[in-house]
Design a protein around this motif. Structure first.
Motif, mmCIF file in Angstrom:
data_model
loop_
_atom_site.group_PDB
_atom_site.id
_atom_site.type_symbol
_atom_site.label_atom_id
_atom_site.label_comp_id
_atom_site.label_asym_id
_atom_site.label_seq_id
_atom_site.Cartn_x
_atom_site.Cartn_y
_atom_site.Cartn_z
ATOM 1 N N THR A 82 0.839 -1.204 0.000
ATOM 2 C CA THR A 82 0.000 0.000 0.000
ATOM 3 C C THR A 82 0.871 1.251 0.000
ATOM 4 N N LEU A 133 -1.349 -0.412 -4.014
ATOM 5 C CA LEU A 133 -2.753 -0.217 -3.657
ATOM 6 C C LEU A 133 -2.878 1.034 -2.793
ATOM 7 N N GLY A 172 -4.947 1.935 -0.523
ATOM 8 C CA GLY A 172 -5.986 1.246 0.235
ATOM 9 C C GLY A 172 -6.845 2.220 1.024
ATOM 10 N N ASP A 173 -8.105 1.794 1.265
ATOM 11 C CA ASP A 173 -8.928 2.626 2.156
ATOM 12 C C ASP A 173 -8.411 2.493 3.590
ATOM 13 N N SER A 174 -7.392 1.626 3.773
ATOM 14 C CA SER A 174 -6.686 1.553 5.062
ATOM 15 C C SER A 174 -6.023 2.886 5.392
ATOM 16 N N ASP A 233 -8.693 2.045 -4.053
ATOM 17 C CA ASP A 233 -9.658 1.263 -3.275
ATOM 18 C C ASP A 233 -10.953 2.064 -3.164
ATOM 19 N N LYS A 260 -10.471 -1.297 -6.738
ATOM 20 C CA LYS A 260 -10.743 -2.518 -5.963
ATOM 21 C C LYS A 260 -12.049 -2.335 -5.195
ATOM 22 N N HIS A 291 -12.108 -8.507 -3.841
ATOM 23 C CA HIS A 291 -11.577 -8.647 -2.472
ATOM 24 C C HIS A 291 -12.545 -9.522 -1.675
ATOM 25 N N VAL A 317 -8.044 -10.102 -4.167
ATOM 26 C CA VAL A 317 -7.364 -10.117 -2.865
ATOM 27 C C VAL A 317 -8.095 -11.108 -1.968
ATOM 28 N N GLU A 342 -8.213 -12.049 1.939
ATOM 29 C CA GLU A 342 -7.718 -11.541 3.232
ATOM 30 C C GLU A 342 -8.155 -12.432 4.383
ATOM 31 N N ILE A 353 -3.354 -11.763 1.812
ATOM 32 C CA ILE A 353 -2.887 -11.070 3.031
ATOM 33 C C ILE A 353 -3.453 -11.906 4.169
ATOM 34 N N VAL A 394 0.221 -9.171 -0.445
ATOM 35 C CA VAL A 394 0.105 -7.740 -0.156
ATOM 36 C C VAL A 394 0.208 -7.537 1.357
ATOM 37 N N VAL A 411 0.118 -4.028 4.311
ATOM 38 C CA VAL A 411 0.041 -2.582 4.520
ATOM 39 C C VAL A 411 1.484 -2.136 4.823
HETATM 40 O O1 KIV Z 1 -7.097 -1.084 2.327
HETATM 41 C C1 KIV Z 1 -6.161 -1.910 2.271
HETATM 42 O O2 KIV Z 1 -5.009 -1.626 2.629
HETATM 43 C C2 KIV Z 1 -6.473 -3.243 1.761
HETATM 44 C C3 KIV Z 1 -5.400 -4.283 1.818
HETATM 45 C C4 KIV Z 1 -5.204 -4.743 3.214
HETATM 46 C C5 KIV Z 1 -5.631 -5.395 0.897
HETATM 47 O O3 KIV Z 1 -7.554 -3.481 1.331
#
Ligand code: KIV
Length: 266
Positions: free
Chosen positions: A24, A43, A45-47, A85, A115, A139, A182, A184, A205, A215, A217
């Motif tokens: 990410t 990515l 990511g929305d993380s 994401d 994603k 995902h 993905v 998870e 992950i 993958v 983070v």
């Molecule tokens: O948002 C994110 O970082 C993710 C990954 C953990 C795959 O979706």
């Protein structure tokens, strides 16, 4: 400039058994470092919600916040494929809304793919986005936007019904035209089954060694958070501790008039 990674390259890599790497990034600096080191996929990511923006989970992050971070990442990348994401409620309410929002990721932010989390429930949405010419990554397994529905952060697919549904979902995603999925936080054996069953690459992950790619983070693998240590994430450094050491040293040196010295003065 090296050649951009495409969805075709990823399918080829799966066929050849060459592992796919994804990490990410949410900003230009980190994205450019990952790109320089040869990562295949980045990515956004929305993380970013919990890692950088201080939200307690991924639910609150907005389309505009995601576009802002995707733009920054795209400015730093030449070779890797950048995937945006889609945040919670940007694709669940209506198919038209989902296609519009997916389009914003490509038109405004400059990413090459989006994603979405989920299987059967969003299959028509995925088809419509793919039909619009937008590559989609699926995902499955633990999907963080459903954390309240799941009632926690546990491993998914441990019981037979969940496992069978996930295998079916993976097949449906493949049929709908996703270029990758993905997986998870699911048992390694289930991830192996899904990986063997479908022709598009799986990116794991917390899903074991047999996925076509992996993958993490990036902030987790760098050890930025001293307390958060999920089982599936390997810590390649302890940057959180190192960064705090630097801040403490700086504060001490300014207070004690050690910085700036002659060397840093004009
Ligand atoms: O948002 C994110 O970082 C993710 C990954 C953990 C795959 O979706």
């Amino acid at each position: 400039m090296s050649k951009k990674i495409t969805t075709k390259d990823l399918i080829e890599m799966k066929k050849k058994g060459e592992k796919i790497t994804m990490l990410t990034a949410y900003d230009c600096l980190m994205a450019s470092q990952l790109d320089e080191c040869g990562i295949d996929l980045i990515l956004v990511g929305d993380s970013v919600a919990n890692v950088l923006l201080g939200y307690k989970n991924t639910i609150p992050v907005s389309m505009d916040e995601m576009i802002h971070h995707c733009k920054a990442v795209c400015r730093g990348v030449e070779r890797a494929m950048v995937i945006g994401d889609m945040p919670f409620m940007s694709y669940q309410a209506s198919i038209t809304g989902a296609v519009r929002n997916a389009g914003r990721f490509l038109k405004e932010a400059g990413v090459e793919a989006v994603k979405l989390e989920g299987g059967k429930e969003i299959i028509l949405t995925i088809k419509k986005i793919v039909d619009s010419g937008i590559p989609v990554m699926g995902h499955l397994g633990f999907t963080p936007q459903s954390v309240y529905k799941f009632g926690g952060y546990g491993v998914r697919g441990k019981d037979e019904n969940q496992a069978l549904k996930m295998i079916e979902d993976a097949g449906m995603l493949e049929e709908a035209g996703v270029f990758s999925i993905v997986l998870e936080k699911i048992p390694a054996e289930l991830a192996k089954k899904i990986t063997r069953k479908i022709s598009v690459p799986t990116i794991g992950i917390g899903a074991g060694i047999n996925c076509d790619g992996q993958v993490l983070v990036t902030h987790d693998m760098l050890g930025c958070f001293e307390e958060f240590k999920p089982k599936f994430s390997k810590r390649y450094a302890e940057l959180g501790t190192e960064m705090k050491k630097c801040y403490t040293k700086y504060i001490e040196e300014v207070k004690n008039k050690k910085f700036p010295s002659e060397e840093h003065s004009y």
